[in-house]
Design a protein around this motif. Structure first.
Motif, mmCIF file in Angstrom:
data_model
loop_
_atom_site.group_PDB
_atom_site.id
_atom_site.type_symbol
_atom_site.label_atom_id
_atom_site.label_comp_id
_atom_site.label_asym_id
_atom_site.label_seq_id
_atom_site.Cartn_x
_atom_site.Cartn_y
_atom_site.Cartn_z
ATOM 1 N N PHE A 11 1.826 2.125 12.713
ATOM 2 C CA PHE A 11 1.647 2.623 11.314
ATOM 3 C C PHE A 11 1.146 1.663 10.493
ATOM 4 C CE2 PHE A 11 1.817 4.003 6.981
ATOM 5 C CZ PHE A 11 1.214 5.051 6.948
ATOM 6 N N TYR A 12 1.923 0.485 10.298
ATOM 7 C CA TYR A 12 1.802 -0.475 9.174
ATOM 8 C C TYR A 12 0.829 -1.549 9.833
ATOM 9 C CZ TYR A 12 4.918 1.388 5.768
ATOM 10 O OH TYR A 12 5.844 2.509 5.128
ATOM 11 N N GLU A 13 0.632 -1.639 11.154
ATOM 12 C CA GLU A 13 -0.101 -2.645 11.784
ATOM 13 C C GLU A 13 -1.694 -2.068 11.449
ATOM 14 O OE1 GLU A 13 0.010 -5.747 12.844
ATOM 15 O OE2 GLU A 13 2.188 -5.760 12.020
ATOM 16 N N ALA A 14 -1.697 -0.839 11.687
ATOM 17 C CA ALA A 14 -3.157 -0.180 11.501
ATOM 18 C C ALA A 14 -3.266 -0.316 10.196
ATOM 19 C CB ALA A 14 -3.074 1.353 11.911
ATOM 20 N N PHE A 15 -2.589 -0.022 9.205
ATOM 21 C CA PHE A 15 -2.739 -0.277 7.614
ATOM 22 C C PHE A 15 -3.129 -1.304 7.385
ATOM 23 C CE2 PHE A 15 -0.442 1.189 3.351
ATOM 24 C CZ PHE A 15 -1.924 1.228 2.652
ATOM 25 N N LYS A 16 -2.673 -2.505 7.859
ATOM 26 C CA LYS A 16 -3.152 -3.943 7.472
ATOM 27 C C LYS A 16 -4.426 -4.250 7.943
ATOM 28 C CE LYS A 16 -0.143 -7.232 8.689
ATOM 29 N NZ LYS A 16 0.834 -8.053 9.377
ATOM 30 N N VAL A 17 -5.085 -3.385 8.810
ATOM 31 C CA VAL A 17 -6.394 -3.592 9.022
ATOM 32 C C VAL A 17 -7.399 -2.400 8.697
ATOM 33 C CG1 VAL A 17 -5.968 -5.181 10.875
ATOM 34 C CG2 VAL A 17 -6.162 -2.803 11.630
ATOM 35 N N LYS A 18 -6.810 -1.412 7.880
ATOM 36 C CA LYS A 18 -7.568 -0.382 7.505
ATOM 37 C C LYS A 18 -7.900 0.609 8.486
ATOM 38 C CE LYS A 18 -7.377 -3.021 3.723
ATOM 39 N NZ LYS A 18 -6.904 -4.135 4.057
ATOM 40 N N ASP A 19 -7.024 0.870 9.658
ATOM 41 C CA ASP A 19 -7.465 1.591 10.734
ATOM 42 C C ASP A 19 -6.973 3.000 10.112
ATOM 43 O OD1 ASP A 19 -7.833 2.921 12.843
ATOM 44 O OD2 ASP A 19 -6.574 1.469 14.251
ATOM 45 N N PHE A 20 -7.635 3.830 9.528
ATOM 46 C CA PHE A 20 -7.079 5.088 9.071
ATOM 47 C C PHE A 20 -6.858 5.947 10.018
ATOM 48 C CE2 PHE A 20 -11.751 5.017 8.328
ATOM 49 C CZ PHE A 20 -11.938 6.028 8.894
ATOM 50 N N LYS A 21 -7.777 5.861 10.976
ATOM 51 C CA LYS A 21 -7.568 6.758 12.195
ATOM 52 C C LYS A 21 -6.357 6.926 13.045
ATOM 53 C CE LYS A 21 -9.550 9.511 15.643
ATOM 54 N NZ LYS A 21 -8.360 10.312 16.324
ATOM 55 N N THR A 22 -6.103 5.461 13.251
ATOM 56 C CA THR A 22 -4.650 5.331 13.868
ATOM 57 C C THR A 22 -3.580 5.809 12.995
ATOM 58 O OG1 THR A 22 -5.374 3.476 15.431
ATOM 59 C CG2 THR A 22 -2.951 3.433 14.805
ATOM 60 N N GLY A 56 -9.901 0.711 -0.839
ATOM 61 C CA GLY A 56 -9.222 -0.406 -1.136
ATOM 62 C C GLY A 56 -9.485 -1.378 -0.028
ATOM 63 N N ALA A 57 -10.596 -1.794 0.237
ATOM 64 C CA ALA A 57 -11.057 -2.744 1.257
ATOM 65 C C ALA A 57 -10.575 -3.907 1.286
ATOM 66 C CB ALA A 57 -12.681 -2.807 1.378
ATOM 67 N N SER A 58 -10.073 -4.423 -0.028
ATOM 68 C CA SER A 58 -9.539 -5.983 -0.106
ATOM 69 C C SER A 58 -8.016 -5.925 -0.122
ATOM 70 C CB SER A 58 -10.076 -6.464 -1.460
ATOM 71 O OG SER A 58 -9.796 -5.697 -2.558
ATOM 72 N N THR A 59 -7.353 -4.624 0.220
ATOM 73 C CA THR A 59 -6.116 -4.565 -0.076
ATOM 74 C C THR A 59 -5.173 -5.319 1.019
ATOM 75 O OG1 THR A 59 -6.289 -2.281 -0.998
ATOM 76 C CG2 THR A 59 -4.182 -2.859 0.043
ATOM 77 N N ILE A 60 -4.516 -6.065 0.731
ATOM 78 C CA ILE A 60 -3.489 -6.840 1.680
ATOM 79 C C ILE A 60 -2.084 -6.131 1.627
ATOM 80 C CG2 ILE A 60 -2.142 -8.916 1.767
ATOM 81 C CD1 ILE A 60 -4.455 -10.261 0.197
ATOM 82 N N VAL A 61 -1.703 -5.728 2.857
ATOM 83 C CA VAL A 61 -0.290 -5.201 2.989
ATOM 84 C C VAL A 61 0.538 -5.860 3.981
ATOM 85 C CG1 VAL A 61 0.606 -2.964 4.455
ATOM 86 C CG2 VAL A 61 -1.593 -2.894 2.962
ATOM 87 N N GLU A 62 1.735 -6.092 3.644
ATOM 88 C CA GLU A 62 2.730 -6.462 4.305
ATOM 89 C C GLU A 62 3.976 -5.620 4.670
ATOM 90 O OE1 GLU A 62 3.797 -10.506 2.717
ATOM 91 O OE2 GLU A 62 1.844 -11.107 3.127
ATOM 92 N N TYR A 63 4.636 -5.882 5.610
ATOM 93 C CA TYR A 63 5.728 -4.641 5.918
ATOM 94 C C TYR A 63 6.971 -5.546 6.430
ATOM 95 C CZ TYR A 63 4.660 -3.945 10.681
ATOM 96 O OH TYR A 63 4.241 -4.256 11.868
ATOM 97 N N SER A 64 8.277 -4.809 6.255
ATOM 98 C CA SER A 64 9.128 -5.599 6.932
ATOM 99 C C SER A 64 10.420 -4.421 6.701
ATOM 100 C CB SER A 64 9.561 -6.697 5.927
ATOM 101 O OG SER A 64 10.112 -6.185 4.575
ATOM 102 N N GLY A 65 11.510 -4.763 7.247
ATOM 103 C CA GLY A 65 12.772 -4.225 7.296
ATOM 104 C C GLY A 65 12.616 -2.638 7.974
ATOM 105 N N VAL A 66 12.061 -2.794 9.167
ATOM 106 C CA VAL A 66 11.670 -1.332 10.000
ATOM 107 C C VAL A 66 12.926 -0.996 10.461
ATOM 108 C CG1 VAL A 66 10.327 -0.114 11.905
ATOM 109 C CG2 VAL A 66 9.205 -1.708 10.066
ATOM 110 N N GLU A 67 13.527 0.209 10.398
ATOM 111 C CA GLU A 67 14.679 0.614 11.075
ATOM 112 C C GLU A 67 14.307 2.123 11.355
ATOM 113 O OE1 GLU A 67 18.469 -0.035 9.148
ATOM 114 O OE2 GLU A 67 17.903 -2.052 8.534
ATOM 115 N N ALA A 68 14.808 2.396 12.463
ATOM 116 C CA ALA A 68 14.738 4.044 12.966
ATOM 117 C C ALA A 68 15.735 4.239 14.031
ATOM 118 C CB ALA A 68 13.045 4.034 13.406
#
Length: 158
Positions: A11-22, A56-68
């Motif tokens: 999900f977040y890797e797709a968000f980083k590249v604006k892959d809304f379909k994924t 938000g084409a210029s949005t930069i997204v970073e994520y961390s702390g994934v636990e599940a």
């Protein structure tokens, strides 16, 4: 890494590249999403991500702390973008909680400091009124109105 942790990473890797379909494909058909601006279900969720990725084409997204585990998950993420309504720069810091069903996200709840966000995105008005239910409700109304307009132009989300 278990299946649900992988799903959060996808999900977040797709968000980083604006892959809304994924991003949309990560959600269960009965999914719900809630944050400070939106309260959504089903097809409204992928529609929101498509709308936000577009504006938000210029949005930069970073994520961390994934636990599940098999039923719940969490992540921390941050976004840097220009708020389209004001042109102000925003750095939003968000904590996400998830539940899962059938290998998909069933519930997704993002929480962030609304006062901090509104102070950055709306400037003086956000600083003065960002703590009030009035401003929070106005932001929700505008966000949901924008999403309804977007959905009306994209029948695949109706």
């Amino acid at each position: 890494m278990n299946t649900n942790e992988k799903l959060i990473h996808i999900f977040y890797e797709a968000f980083k590249v604006k892959d809304f379909k994924t991003m949309g494909d990560c959600y269960h058909p009965d999914a719900t999403f809630k944050d400070e601006a939106f309260e959504l279900k089903g097809k409204e969720i992928p529609a929101m991500w498509r709308m936000l990725c577009g504006v938000g084409a210029s949005t930069i997204v970073e994520y961390s702390g994934v636990e599940a585990d098999e039923s719940t998950g969490k992540a921390h993420w941050e976004a840097w973008y220009t708020f389209s309504q004001s042109g102000n720069k925003v750095h939003n810091i968000i904590d996400a909680k998830f539940t899962f069903k059938d290998g998909k996200i069933l519930t997704h709840r993002d929480t962030f400091n609304f006062y901090r966000w509104s102070s950055q995105s709306l400037g003086l008005m956000g600083k003065l009124l960002g703590w009030t239910p009035f401003l929070k409700n106005k932001v929700k109304e505008r966000a949901m109105g924008n999403l309804r307009k977007f959905i009306s132009k994209h029948p695949e989300y109706q």
